[in-house]
Design an enzyme around this catalytic site. Sequence first.
Site, PDB file in Angstrom:
ATOM      1  CD  GLU A 101      -4.402   2.091  -3.770  1.00 11.64           C
ATOM      2  OE1 GLU A 101      -5.056   2.038  -2.716  1.00 11.64           O
ATOM      3  OE2 GLU A 101      -4.703   1.440  -4.766  1.00 11.64           O
ATOM      4  CB  THR A 143     -16.673  12.650 -14.714  1.00  9.12           C
ATOM      5  OG1 THR A 143     -16.155  11.456 -15.318  1.00  9.12           O
ATOM      6  CG2 THR A 143     -15.570  13.681 -14.574  1.00  9.12           C
ATOM      7  CG  HIS A 180      -8.657   2.953 -10.786  1.00  7.55           C
ATOM      8  ND1 HIS A 180      -9.798   2.184 -10.635  1.00  7.55           N
ATOM      9  CD2 HIS A 180      -7.955   2.386 -11.798  1.00  7.55           C
ATOM     10  CE1 HIS A 180      -9.778   1.204 -11.530  1.00  7.55           C
ATOM     11  NE2 HIS A 180      -8.670   1.312 -12.251  1.00  7.55           N
TER      12      HIS A 180
HETATM   13  C1  GRF Z   1      -7.626   0.423  -2.982  1.00  6.10           C
HETATM   14  O1  GRF Z   1      -6.747  -0.456  -3.599  1.00  6.10           O
HETATM   15  C2  GRF Z   1      -8.181   1.416  -3.972  1.00  6.10           C
HETATM   16  O2  GRF Z   1      -7.312   1.680  -5.021  1.00  6.10           O
HETATM   17  C3  GRF Z   1      -9.385   0.710  -4.496  1.00  6.10           C
HETATM   18  O3  GRF Z   1      -9.906   0.003  -3.386  1.00  6.10           O
HETATM   19  C4  GRF Z   1      -8.868  -0.295  -2.471  1.00  6.10           C
HETATM   20  C5  GRF Z   1      -9.291   0.193  -1.130  1.00  6.10           C
HETATM   21  O4  GRF Z   1      -8.470  -0.248  -0.096  1.00  6.10           O
HETATM   22  N1  GRF Z   1     -10.296   1.654  -5.078  1.00  6.10           N
HETATM   23  P1  GRF Z   1      -8.673   0.276   1.390  1.00  6.10           P
HETATM   24  O5  GRF Z   1     -10.124  -0.018   1.790  1.00  6.10           O
HETATM   25  O6  GRF Z   1      -8.381   1.737   1.420  1.00  6.10           O
HETATM   26  O7  GRF Z   1      -7.708  -0.528   2.204  1.00  6.10           O
END
Ligand code: GRF
Length: 196
Positions: free
Chosen positions: A181, A148, A116
């Site tokens: 991420e 969850t 997230h």
């Molecule tokens: C990411 O920013 C993630 O945090 C959110 O959706 C986006 C997905 O990006 N849940 P990708 O499809 O992995 O490029």
Amino acid sequence: MKKSNGKLITKFKIAVFISGRGSNLKSILKNSNYQKTNYKVSLVVSNKKDALGLLIAKKNNIKTIISDFDKSKIKEKKVLKILKINKIHLICLAGYMKILSKNFIKSFDGKIINIHPSLLPKYKGLRTHERVLKNKDKFTGCTVHHVTKHLDSGKIIFQSKIRILKGDTAKIIEKKVRKIEHKIYPLAINKVLSNY
Ligand code: GRF
């Protein structure tokens, strides 16, 4: 995961659920090639047939399923069956824009995680970067957490943060957050699976 002479001989099987671009899927796949990584991607599930991430899966010879199953119990049952047949140990939601049913979450109890784009518990839901800017926060980041039945509220596995700089727009922050991420999601998957 079995080990022989310190080397991994089998890896945990994960399924990655996507709805779009798939940049997290790409980094999860890239990291799965490292010897010390304890997982491999066995399946990619998309609710959208034109999700760009599907091309990444195909390029890497990963089995794909396209199913918009959130409103159909029969379709959901089919997807669950495929996940069980493929002996999936962990489901990783990566930009998956659908809410899983209580039944689905129960079927994979404790074995579904999500990434997230905020420092949870702050900013659950959508448009996180806009809200961060509006509140003039000094930091933001991303969180990998267990899924969850309560949206974006499961136990936190990993977080990483960045400082918001003067002039940063939501688009700029999105780019910076996506970069971190890609670093933390593979680490979080390893961390969860190392407790199996
Ligand atoms: C990411 O920013 C993630 O945090 C959110 O959706 C986006 C997905 O990006 N849940 P990708 O499809 O992995 O490029």
